[in-house]
Design a protein around this motif. Structure first.
Motif, PDB file in Angstrom:
ATOM      1  N   ILE A  44       0.838  -1.195   0.000  1.00 64.13           N
ATOM      2  CA  ILE A  44       0.000   0.000   0.000  1.00 64.13           C
ATOM      3  C   ILE A  44       0.876   1.250   0.000  1.00 64.13           C
ATOM      4  CG2 ILE A  44      -1.704   1.296   1.330  1.00 64.13           C
ATOM      5  CD1 ILE A  44      -2.706  -1.478   2.340  1.00 64.13           C
ATOM      6  N   LEU A  45       1.897   1.262   0.824  1.00 63.34           N
ATOM      7  CA  LEU A  45       2.819   2.390   0.873  1.00 63.34           C
ATOM      8  C   LEU A  45       3.531   2.568  -0.466  1.00 63.34           C
ATOM      9  CD1 LEU A  45       4.105   4.619   2.582  1.00 63.34           C
ATOM     10  CD2 LEU A  45       5.852   2.962   3.242  1.00 63.34           C
ATOM     11  N   ALA A  46       3.936   1.465  -1.090  1.00 65.49           N
ATOM     12  CA  ALA A  46       4.594   1.546  -2.399  1.00 65.49           C
ATOM     13  C   ALA A  46       3.659   2.128  -3.445  1.00 65.49           C
ATOM     14  CB  ALA A  46       5.083   0.166  -2.822  1.00 65.49           C
ATOM     15  N   LEU A  47       2.384   1.726  -3.430  1.00 61.65           N
ATOM     16  CA  LEU A  47       1.408   2.286  -4.374  1.00 61.65           C
ATOM     17  C   LEU A  47       1.225   3.785  -4.159  1.00 61.65           C
ATOM     18  CD1 LEU A  47      -1.461  -0.342  -4.639  1.00 61.65           C
ATOM     19  CD2 LEU A  47      -0.080   0.573  -6.498  1.00 61.65           C
ATOM     20  N   LEU A  48       1.116   4.190  -2.910  1.00 62.47           N
ATOM     21  CA  LEU A  48       0.937   5.622  -2.622  1.00 62.47           C
ATOM     22  C   LEU A  48       2.172   6.428  -3.019  1.00 62.47           C
ATOM     23  CD1 LEU A  48      -0.940   5.406   0.788  1.00 62.47           C
ATOM     24  CD2 LEU A  48      -1.886   5.922  -1.473  1.00 62.47           C
ATOM     25  N   LEU A  49       3.361   5.888  -2.768  1.00 65.58           N
ATOM     26  CA  LEU A  49       4.583   6.586  -3.189  1.00 65.58           C
ATOM     27  C   LEU A  49       4.659   6.691  -4.709  1.00 65.58           C
ATOM     28  CD1 LEU A  49       7.209   5.150  -0.689  1.00 65.58           C
ATOM     29  CD2 LEU A  49       6.244   7.465  -0.757  1.00 65.58           C
ATOM     30  N   LEU A  50       4.254   5.627  -5.393  1.00 65.25           N
ATOM     31  CA  LEU A  50       4.228   5.668  -6.858  1.00 65.25           C
ATOM     32  C   LEU A  50       3.251   6.727  -7.359  1.00 65.25           C
ATOM     33  CD1 LEU A  50       5.160   4.446  -9.545  1.00 65.25           C
ATOM     34  CD2 LEU A  50       3.314   2.772  -9.312  1.00 65.25           C
ATOM     35  N   CYS A  51       2.112   6.850  -6.699  1.00 67.56           N
ATOM     36  CA  CYS A  51       1.144   7.890  -7.075  1.00 67.56           C
ATOM     37  C   CYS A  51       1.742   9.284  -6.915  1.00 67.56           C
ATOM     38  CB  CYS A  51      -0.120   7.784  -6.217  1.00 67.56           C
ATOM     39  SG  CYS A  51      -1.192   6.436  -6.674  1.00 67.56           S
ATOM     40  N   TYR A  52       2.376   9.522  -5.782  1.00 67.13           N
ATOM     41  CA  TYR A  52       2.982  10.840  -5.563  1.00 67.13           C
ATOM     42  C   TYR A  52       4.141  11.084  -6.527  1.00 67.13           C
ATOM     43  CZ  TYR A  52       0.217  11.916  -1.468  1.00 67.13           C
ATOM     44  OH  TYR A  52      -0.819  12.207  -0.633  1.00 67.13           O
ATOM     45  N   PHE A  53       4.924  10.068  -6.798  1.00 69.60           N
ATOM     46  CA  PHE A  53       6.016  10.214  -7.757  1.00 69.60           C
ATOM     47  C   PHE A  53       5.477  10.623  -9.128  1.00 69.60           C
ATOM     48  CE2 PHE A  53       8.289   8.168 -11.282  1.00 69.60           C
ATOM     49  CZ  PHE A  53       9.475   8.884 -11.233  1.00 69.60           C
ATOM     50  N   ARG A  54       4.435   9.933  -9.587  1.00 67.88           N
ATOM     51  CA  ARG A  54       3.864  10.243 -10.893  1.00 67.88           C
ATOM     52  C   ARG A  54       3.240  11.638 -10.891  1.00 67.88           C
ATOM     53  NH1 ARG A  54       0.089   8.117 -13.334  1.00 67.88           N
ATOM     54  NH2 ARG A  54       1.050   8.005 -15.376  1.00 67.88           N
ATOM     55  N   MET A  55       2.591  12.008  -9.793  1.00 66.05           N
ATOM     56  CA  MET A  55       1.901  13.287  -9.722  1.00 66.05           C
ATOM     57  C   MET A  55       2.882  14.468  -9.741  1.00 66.05           C
ATOM     58  SD  MET A  55      -0.997  14.413  -6.949  1.00 66.05           S
ATOM     59  CE  MET A  55      -1.390  12.702  -6.696  1.00 66.05           C
ATOM     60  N   PHE A  56       4.008  14.329  -9.063  1.00 66.65           N
ATOM     61  CA  PHE A  56       4.955  15.434  -8.960  1.00 66.65           C
ATOM     62  C   PHE A  56       6.069  15.360 -10.009  1.00 66.65           C
ATOM     63  CE2 PHE A  56       3.664  15.319  -4.306  1.00 66.65           C
ATOM     64  CZ  PHE A  56       2.685  16.281  -4.507  1.00 66.65           C
ATOM     65  N   SER A  57       5.999  14.394 -10.895  1.00 65.50           N
ATOM     66  CA  SER A  57       7.039  14.214 -11.903  1.00 65.50           C
ATOM     67  C   SER A  57       7.035  15.371 -12.908  1.00 65.50           C
ATOM     68  CB  SER A  57       6.800  12.893 -12.648  1.00 65.50           C
ATOM     69  OG  SER A  57       7.689  12.775 -13.724  1.00 65.50           O
ATOM     70  N   ARG A  58       8.225  15.733 -13.350  1.00 64.62           N
ATOM     71  CA  ARG A  58       8.351  16.760 -14.392  1.00 64.62           C
ATOM     72  C   ARG A  58       8.513  16.127 -15.776  1.00 64.62           C
ATOM     73  NH1 ARG A  58       9.137  22.031 -12.698  1.00 64.62           N
ATOM     74  NH2 ARG A  58       9.574  22.262 -10.498  1.00 64.62           N
ATOM     75  N   ASN A  59       8.654  14.809 -15.834  1.00 65.13           N
ATOM     76  CA  ASN A  59       8.769  14.102 -17.103  1.00 65.13           C
ATOM     77  C   ASN A  59       7.363  13.800 -17.611  1.00 65.13           C
ATOM     78  OD1 ASN A  59       9.465  12.605 -19.307  1.00 65.13           O
ATOM     79  ND2 ASN A  59      10.815  11.199 -18.202  1.00 65.13           N
ATOM     80  N   ILE A  60       6.730  14.813 -18.166  1.00 67.59           N
ATOM     81  CA  ILE A  60       5.329  14.735 -18.564  1.00 67.59           C
ATOM     82  C   ILE A  60       5.130  13.716 -19.681  1.00 67.59           C
ATOM     83  CG2 ILE A  60       3.443  16.065 -19.598  1.00 67.59           C
ATOM     84  CD1 ILE A  60       4.503  18.472 -17.986  1.00 67.59           C
ATOM     85  N   GLN A  61       6.039  13.648 -20.628  1.00 65.31           N
ATOM     86  CA  GLN A  61       5.890  12.725 -21.753  1.00 65.31           C
ATOM     87  C   GLN A  61       5.895  11.265 -21.285  1.00 65.31           C
ATOM     88  OE1 GLN A  61       5.111  13.524 -24.838  1.00 65.31           O
ATOM     89  NE2 GLN A  61       4.980  11.364 -25.339  1.00 65.31           N
ATOM     90  N   ALA A  62       6.771  10.917 -20.357  1.00 67.58           N
ATOM     91  CA  ALA A  62       6.827   9.535 -19.863  1.00 67.58           C
ATOM     92  C   ALA A  62       5.557   9.181 -19.093  1.00 67.58           C
ATOM     93  CB  ALA A  62       8.047   9.344 -18.971  1.00 67.58           C
ATOM     94  N   ARG A  63       5.062  10.107 -18.245  1.00 69.00           N
ATOM     95  CA  ARG A  63       3.840   9.834 -17.489  1.00 69.00           C
ATOM     96  C   ARG A  63       2.633   9.732 -18.420  1.00 69.00           C
ATOM     97  NH1 ARG A  63       7.827  10.125 -14.645  1.00 69.00           N
ATOM     98  NH2 ARG A  63       7.901   8.071 -15.582  1.00 69.00           N
ATOM     99  N   TYR A  64       2.600  10.572 -19.453  1.00 66.24           N
ATOM    100  CA  TYR A  64       1.510  10.514 -20.436  1.00 66.24           C
ATOM    101  C   TYR A  64       1.535   9.178 -21.171  1.00 66.24           C
ATOM    102  CZ  TYR A  64      -1.350  11.661 -24.481  1.00 66.24           C
ATOM    103  OH  TYR A  64      -2.310  11.655 -25.456  1.00 66.24           O
TER     104      TYR A  64
END
Length: 130
Positions: A44-64
Motif C-alpha cells: 500500500i505504501l509503495a502504491l501511494l509513493l508511486l502515485c505521488y512520484f507520478r503526480m509530482f514528476s516533471r517528465n510529462i511525456q513519460a507519465r503521459y
C-alpha cells in the motif's frame, strides 16, 4: 493557494492511472484491515509513493505514455463493464439480442411477443420473442 499553483506548474498532476492506483490502495487497505494482514501495508505504501512520484514528476511525456498504455488495456474493459451496467438497468423494460450476421448487440422493448428485428448495421432480419 498560490504556492500550490506555482509548485505544480510544470508537473504532471493526476490522471486515470493514478486514480486506479489510489483505488487499488484503498481496496488493499480494507482487505488489510479485515484480514489483519499487516505485511500488506508495504504494498500500500509503495502504491501511494508511486502515485505521488507520478503526480509530482516533471517528465510529462513519460507519465503521459504510461497513462496511454493503461488506457489501452482499461478502455475496452471499462466499456464492457459500463454496457453491462446499462443492460442491468434496462432489464425490466428491454431485451438484448445479438444479430446472427454481424453479432452487434440490439436493444428491443420487452413484452411485444414475437417480433421481426432488423439489424440497423447489416439489415439482417430475424424473429425473436421479446
Amino acid at each position: 493557494m498560490d504556492f500550490l499553483r506555482r509548485f505544480m506548474a510544470g508537473r504532471y498532476g493526476s490522471d486515470q492511472l493514478n486514480n486506479a492506483f489510489l483505488l487499488l490502495a484503498c481496496v488493499l487497505m480494507v482487505i488489510e484491515w479485515v484480514l489483519g494482514w499487516r505485511w500488506m501495508s508495504v504494498f500500500i505504501l509503495a502504491l501511494l509513493l508511486l502515485c505521488y512520484f507520478r503526480m509530482f514528476s516533471r517528465n510529462i511525456q513519460a507519465r503521459y505514455s504510461e497513462n496511454q498504455k493503461f488506457l489501452r488495456y482499461w478502455g475496452p474493459l471499462s466499456r464492457r463493464l459500463h454496457n453491462a451496467v446499462l443492460r442491468f438497468r434496462d432489464r425490466k423494460t428491454h431485451r438484448y439480442f445479438k444479430c446472427p450476421n454481424c453479432h452487434k448487440r440490439l436493444r428491443v422493448p420487452k413484452g411485444r411477443g414475437k417480433i421481426t428485428i432488423t439489424c440497423p448495421h447489416c439489415r439482417t432480419q430475424f424473429v425473436r420473442k421479446s
